[in-house]
Write a protein that holds these residues in place. Sequence first.
Motif, mmCIF file in Angstrom:
data_model
loop_
_atom_site.group_PDB
_atom_site.id
_atom_site.type_symbol
_atom_site.label_atom_id
_atom_site.label_comp_id
_atom_site.label_asym_id
_atom_site.label_seq_id
_atom_site.Cartn_x
_atom_site.Cartn_y
_atom_site.Cartn_z
ATOM 1 N N VAL A 198 0.819 -1.221 0.000
ATOM 2 C CA VAL A 198 0.000 0.000 0.000
ATOM 3 C C VAL A 198 0.852 1.271 0.000
ATOM 4 C CG1 VAL A 198 -1.685 1.349 1.321
ATOM 5 C CG2 VAL A 198 -2.041 -1.099 0.982
ATOM 6 N N PRO A 199 1.914 1.365 0.829
ATOM 7 C CA PRO A 199 2.752 2.577 0.783
ATOM 8 C C PRO A 199 3.398 2.818 -0.582
ATOM 9 C CG PRO A 199 3.193 1.349 2.788
ATOM 10 C CD PRO A 199 2.334 0.482 1.937
ATOM 11 N N ALA A 200 3.671 1.748 -1.333
ATOM 12 C CA ALA A 200 4.246 1.912 -2.672
ATOM 13 C C ALA A 200 3.278 2.688 -3.563
ATOM 14 C CB ALA A 200 4.555 0.550 -3.284
ATOM 15 N N TRP A 201 1.993 2.357 -3.451
ATOM 16 C CA TRP A 201 0.967 3.042 -4.246
ATOM 17 C C TRP A 201 0.761 4.474 -3.751
ATOM 18 C CZ3 TRP A 201 -1.637 2.931 -8.606
ATOM 19 C CH2 TRP A 201 -2.803 3.681 -8.723
ATOM 20 N N VAL A 202 0.671 4.634 -2.436
ATOM 21 C CA VAL A 202 0.441 5.969 -1.864
ATOM 22 C C VAL A 202 1.617 6.893 -2.163
ATOM 23 C CG1 VAL A 202 0.095 7.263 0.278
ATOM 24 C CG2 VAL A 202 -1.063 5.074 -0.044
ATOM 25 N N GLY A 203 2.844 6.371 -2.032
ATOM 26 C CA GLY A 203 4.034 7.176 -2.335
ATOM 27 C C GLY A 203 4.067 7.612 -3.783
ATOM 28 N N ALA A 204 3.730 6.674 -4.678
ATOM 29 C CA ALA A 204 3.695 7.005 -6.101
ATOM 30 C C ALA A 204 2.605 8.029 -6.402
ATOM 31 C CB ALA A 204 3.457 5.736 -6.919
ATOM 32 N N LEU A 205 1.473 7.895 -5.727
ATOM 33 C CA LEU A 205 0.344 8.796 -5.948
ATOM 34 C C LEU A 205 0.676 10.216 -5.492
ATOM 35 C CD1 LEU A 205 -2.626 8.769 -6.895
ATOM 36 C CD2 LEU A 205 -3.294 8.312 -4.542
ATOM 37 N N ILE A 206 1.155 10.334 -4.270
ATOM 38 C CA ILE A 206 1.466 11.662 -3.721
ATOM 39 C C ILE A 206 2.653 12.277 -4.450
ATOM 40 C CG2 ILE A 206 2.222 12.914 -1.657
ATOM 41 C CD1 ILE A 206 0.672 10.831 -0.012
ATOM 42 N N GLY A 207 3.725 11.481 -4.605
ATOM 43 C CA GLY A 207 4.916 11.984 -5.292
ATOM 44 C C GLY A 207 4.641 12.393 -6.727
ATOM 45 N N GLY A 208 3.896 11.564 -7.431
ATOM 46 C CA GLY A 208 3.570 11.871 -8.824
ATOM 47 C C GLY A 208 2.741 13.131 -8.961
ATOM 48 N N PHE A 209 1.805 13.319 -8.037
ATOM 49 C CA PHE A 209 0.933 14.490 -8.119
ATOM 50 C C PHE A 209 1.685 15.773 -7.780
ATOM 51 C CE2 PHE A 209 -2.622 17.201 -6.500
ATOM 52 C CZ PHE A 209 -3.279 17.317 -7.712
ATOM 53 N N ILE A 210 2.565 15.708 -6.786
ATOM 54 C CA ILE A 210 3.353 16.899 -6.414
ATOM 55 C C ILE A 210 4.294 17.297 -7.543
ATOM 56 C CG2 ILE A 210 5.159 17.766 -4.858
ATOM 57 C CD1 ILE A 210 3.826 16.147 -2.624
ATOM 58 N N VAL A 211 4.952 16.306 -8.153
ATOM 59 C CA VAL A 211 5.842 16.598 -9.288
ATOM 60 C C VAL A 211 5.036 17.152 -10.462
ATOM 61 C CG1 VAL A 211 7.417 15.587 -10.986
ATOM 62 C CG2 VAL A 211 7.571 14.914 -8.588
ATOM 63 N N PHE A 212 3.828 16.646 -10.652
ATOM 64 C CA PHE A 212 2.955 17.163 -11.713
ATOM 65 C C PHE A 212 2.619 18.633 -11.470
ATOM 66 C CE2 PHE A 212 -1.545 18.213 -12.511
ATOM 67 C CZ PHE A 212 -1.511 18.294 -13.906
ATOM 68 N N ILE A 243 11.902 9.169 -5.895
ATOM 69 C CA ILE A 243 10.730 8.933 -5.041
ATOM 70 C C ILE A 243 10.536 7.442 -4.794
ATOM 71 C CG2 ILE A 243 8.194 9.050 -5.002
ATOM 72 C CD1 ILE A 243 8.505 11.761 -6.511
ATOM 73 N N ALA A 244 10.716 6.630 -5.855
ATOM 74 C CA ALA A 244 10.531 5.186 -5.730
ATOM 75 C C ALA A 244 11.539 4.580 -4.766
ATOM 76 C CB ALA A 244 10.652 4.524 -7.102
ATOM 77 N N LEU A 245 12.809 4.990 -4.877
ATOM 78 C CA LEU A 245 13.839 4.468 -3.970
ATOM 79 C C LEU A 245 13.577 4.903 -2.532
ATOM 80 C CD1 LEU A 245 17.036 4.949 -6.168
ATOM 81 C CD2 LEU A 245 15.995 2.774 -5.479
ATOM 82 N N PHE A 246 13.176 6.163 -2.354
ATOM 83 C CA PHE A 246 12.824 6.629 -1.014
ATOM 84 C C PHE A 246 11.658 5.802 -0.460
ATOM 85 C CE2 PHE A 246 15.403 10.441 -1.554
ATOM 86 C CZ PHE A 246 15.780 10.729 -0.249
ATOM 87 N N SER A 247 10.665 5.540 -1.307
ATOM 88 C CA SER A 247 9.494 4.763 -0.874
ATOM 89 C C SER A 247 9.906 3.366 -0.449
ATOM 90 C CB SER A 247 8.464 4.679 -2.007
ATOM 91 O OG SER A 247 7.961 5.941 -2.345
ATOM 92 N N GLY A 248 10.664 2.678 -1.323
ATOM 93 C CA GLY A 248 11.043 1.295 -1.051
ATOM 94 C C GLY A 248 11.870 1.147 0.209
ATOM 95 N N PHE A 249 12.893 1.976 0.350
ATOM 96 C CA PHE A 249 13.785 1.825 1.495
ATOM 97 C C PHE A 249 13.153 2.359 2.791
ATOM 98 C CE2 PHE A 249 16.793 0.897 -1.794
ATOM 99 C CZ PHE A 249 17.696 0.045 -1.184
ATOM 100 N N THR A 250 12.268 3.339 2.663
ATOM 101 C CA THR A 250 11.545 3.800 3.858
ATOM 102 C C THR A 250 10.617 2.707 4.364
ATOM 103 O OG1 THR A 250 11.631 6.104 3.104
ATOM 104 C CG2 THR A 250 9.993 5.556 4.779
ATOM 105 N N VAL A 251 9.885 2.077 3.450
ATOM 106 C CA VAL A 251 8.966 0.999 3.828
ATOM 107 C C VAL A 251 9.730 -0.154 4.471
ATOM 108 C CG1 VAL A 251 7.482 -0.820 2.883
ATOM 109 C CG2 VAL A 251 7.153 1.529 2.152
#
Length: 382
Positions: A198-212, A243-251
């Motif tokens: 779930v955090p992988a999806w949430v991180g991608a969602l929030i990170g992607g939207f902020i970068v957008f 963002i993906a690396l931060f998400s993975g290693f944070t999780v």
Amino acid sequence: MRLFKEKLAWVAPIAVILIIALFSLNLFAQGDPKVKNLPIALITSDEGSHVDAVKEAIEQMSKGIEGEEPMLAFSSEKEADIEELFAQKEYYAALVIPEGYNDAVQNAMTSNTSATLKIYINQGFNMTGANFAKTALNGLVTQISDQYSTNLIGQLGDQQIDANQASVLVHPVVSEEKVFNAITTATANGSAPTLLAVPAWVGALIGGFIVFLATSSILKKEMLTRKQTLRLMSGQLLFGVIIALFSGFTVATLAQIAGINMPSYFLVAFFVSFAAFCFYLLVSAITAWIGKPAITLFMVVMLLGMGVLMTPQEMLPSFFVNFIRPWVPIRFASEGLREIFYFGSGFYTGESFNTILGIGIAGLLIFLLSIFKPVRTKTSSK
């Protein structure tokens, strides 16, 4: 009051109703789950009248009650194939009629030994489904045993028996369980893969939207050439990797701190990073074409998906199986992590990996094609 005359104010209660309705849809998925056609393997390694009695009991169980679909769906398999079939998640459990079962039942009272039916449990497939299958199969064995017990008591009449015979008389047939792909300790009772996905999806969602939003701000300030836009998009992709690396290693780090029993810290971290990056590409692709409404779309997908992530599809209403479950990207990350946690998989997890990679490739292509999207230009009137 002026506020009651504002149309926008009346949108609030409607929005609340819609949001609550979306959250409440999961009640239909998990409120009163009814199991239908849970796949079970039947392994027959003996023959005889007592083996046929087991098959008759299975046939009765497979008919369902009052015209409804049966809870369990049995298919005949060979014992040599069961480990591979379990690894492929074909079955939640297996009922095994072992060699010598027929003679064991026939001679139970004279040998003072109960006959044994084996139950194999594919625990790593899904904890809920495997537990239900185990309970149902143990119930079937108890039913068969009780029938034999009643018959034996009637045959013995007033005959005296010793303590060992009494034990066999009460339980002429017993079950013996064996667990495959076991749920390891300290993995949240089998929920760890979903909790980490779930955090992988949430991180991608929030990170992607902020970068957008940051990218949109740049595009509003100045008109860019196609080459400059391509460079900007390359920057978005680079941010996606970060963002993906931060998400993975944070999780993975938080899971380790929480005491989750991970097979490998780096394996879990990199797989979550891989899933997060592919999800990020999908989010970036959709936001590039439709803008801010995309975030609402993805939130709806996540809300609807929460009800199907940890529930076997055989326990879900057909609407969720056909129209919700196939469209929930988090499910594939959860299944991939399940392969890593309980099935001994490496970074490549088979079908789930291929699906996540496909999502990423499709997202990348759609994202790159957005460079050809018509751009609205402001016109100034003199």
